[in-house]
Design a protein around this motif. Structure first.
Motif, PDB file in Angstrom:
ATOM      1  N   LYS A 183       6.747  -0.136  12.981  1.00  0.00           N
ATOM      2  CA  LYS A 183       5.339  -0.273  13.387  1.00  0.00           C
ATOM      3  C   LYS A 183       4.434  -0.881  12.330  1.00  0.00           C
ATOM      4  N   SER A 184       3.315  -1.376  12.850  1.00  0.00           N
ATOM      5  CA  SER A 184       2.253  -1.909  12.019  1.00  0.00           C
ATOM      6  C   SER A 184       1.017  -1.093  12.388  1.00  0.00           C
ATOM      7  N   VAL A 185       0.656  -0.149  11.542  1.00  0.00           N
ATOM      8  CA  VAL A 185      -0.362   0.870  11.850  1.00  0.00           C
ATOM      9  C   VAL A 185       0.118   1.610  13.107  1.00  0.00           C
ATOM     10  N   GLY A 220       6.889  -4.541   4.501  1.00  0.00           N
ATOM     11  CA  GLY A 220       7.082  -3.824   5.765  1.00  0.00           C
ATOM     12  C   GLY A 220       7.572  -4.768   6.857  1.00  0.00           C
ATOM     13  N   ASP A 221       7.942  -4.191   8.005  1.00  0.00           N
ATOM     14  CA  ASP A 221       8.480  -4.993   9.114  1.00  0.00           C
ATOM     15  C   ASP A 221       7.447  -5.993   9.643  1.00  0.00           C
ATOM     16  N   ILE A 264      -3.267  -5.952   0.616  1.00  0.00           N
ATOM     17  CA  ILE A 264      -3.491  -7.038   1.577  1.00  0.00           C
ATOM     18  C   ILE A 264      -2.143  -7.416   2.189  1.00  0.00           C
ATOM     19  N   VAL A 265      -2.050  -7.352   3.515  1.00  0.00           N
ATOM     20  CA  VAL A 265      -0.781  -7.711   4.170  1.00  0.00           C
ATOM     21  C   VAL A 265      -0.394  -9.134   3.738  1.00  0.00           C
ATOM     22  N   HIS A 288       0.674   6.199   9.893  1.00  0.00           N
ATOM     23  CA  HIS A 288       0.554   5.008   9.033  1.00  0.00           C
ATOM     24  C   HIS A 288      -0.130   5.351   7.705  1.00  0.00           C
ATOM     25  N   TRP A 303       0.837  -1.209   0.000  1.00  0.00           N
ATOM     26  CA  TRP A 303       0.000   0.000   0.000  1.00  0.00           C
ATOM     27  C   TRP A 303       0.872   1.259   0.000  1.00  0.00           C
ATOM     28  N   ARG A 304       2.153   1.137   0.350  1.00  0.00           N
ATOM     29  CA  ARG A 304       3.044   2.301   0.489  1.00  0.00           C
ATOM     30  C   ARG A 304       4.058   2.251  -0.669  1.00  0.00           C
ATOM     31  N   THR A 325       4.847  -7.199   8.016  1.00  0.00           N
ATOM     32  CA  THR A 325       4.626  -8.213   6.967  1.00  0.00           C
ATOM     33  C   THR A 325       5.742  -9.256   7.012  1.00  0.00           C
ATOM     34  N   ASN A 370       9.870   0.362   9.602  1.00  0.00           N
ATOM     35  CA  ASN A 370       9.565   1.641  10.261  1.00  0.00           C
ATOM     36  C   ASN A 370       9.112   1.366  11.698  1.00  0.00           C
TER      37      ASN A 370
END
Ligand SMILES: Cc1ncc(C[n+]2csc(CCOP(=O)(O)OP(=O)(O)O)c2C)c(N)n1
Ligand SMILES: [Mg+2]
Length: 203
Positions: A158-160, A126-127, A97-98, A194, A57-58, A129, A156
């Motif tokens: 975090k997750s959200v 992401g971390d 979708i993660v 996020h 998503w990023r 994921t 980063n």
């Protein structure tokens, strides 16, 4: 890479999108990047035009660095598609979708290997994921089968709004500083929340 944008171009694009979002010109979620321009520019130097990129998503910076023109990207974002940008003509695909892109990326790398196609897959995650079961299976499978794929973990922390390491009671992420032919890890500080751009709607 055939086309290399500068750090200031990436930052000014993301700033422009942040302003458009805060002015309510973008009606769907956006997930911005920041403070990872140097790392991404370095990574994209090894990525060829024929290679495939899979991301989440990023993905604004990834699209720009893979050659998607700024105007084309901005148009898609204004249409609300920031969360799952896909530009098959530039060999870039993403999913909101993660974990969703992981098996697709691995499948493409497996197909390149079977068909002896000289292309490589780069899969950005992401971390959080990277700590999912699906990531562990996909990374293990790719290493053991020697697939033409590299997983890039963008940490980063975090997750959200949740601290990834606290969630799993880990002092270190599984792939933290685990740089091999198949996995590359980097840490960055996200100045944005996020999702959103810090002023208007937050998730
Ligand atoms: C299957 C699934 N579960 C939950 C979500 C909601 N969600 C979206 S992004 C995200 C956080 C993922 O964190 P990370 O992988 O570290 O990526 P970051 O957003 O920090 O770049 C979550 C839980 C989702 N999109 N898909
Ligand atoms: Mg994260």
């Amino acid at each position: 890479m055939f086309l290399m944008l500068k750090k200031k171009d990436l930052i000014s694009f993301e700033n422009k999108i942040a302003n458009l979002f805060n002015k309510a010109k973008i009606k769907a979620p956006i997930h911005l990047h920041s403070n990872n321009e140097d790392q991404l520019i370095k990574i994209f130097k090894q990525i060829k035009k024929k290679d495939w990129i899979f991301c989440s998503w990023r993905s604004h910076y990834h699209c720009l660095l893979k050659g998607v023109p700024q105007k084309t990207l901005e148009k898609e974002i204004l249409q609300g598609k920031s969360i799952s940008l896909c530009f098959p003509e530039y060999n870039i695909y993403s999913s909101a979708i993660v974990g969703g892109i992981l098996p697709i990326a691995v499948g493409m790398a497996l197909s390149f290997k079977i068909k002896k196609i000289k292309k490589k897959v780069y899969c950005f995650i992401g971390d959080m994921t990277s700590e999912t079961g699906i990531a562990h299976e996909c990374i293990k499978f790719s290493i053991n089968k020697k697939l033409p794929i590299k997983f890039i973990i963008e940490d980063n922390s975090k997750s959200v709004c949740t601290d990834t390491k606290k969630t799993w009671s880990q002092k270190k992420l599984t792939y933290e500083n685990f740089s091999t032919k198949y996995v590359y890890y980097y840490k960055y500080h996200l100045k944005y929340p996020h999702a959103g751009a810090g002023k208007r709607v937050q998730f």
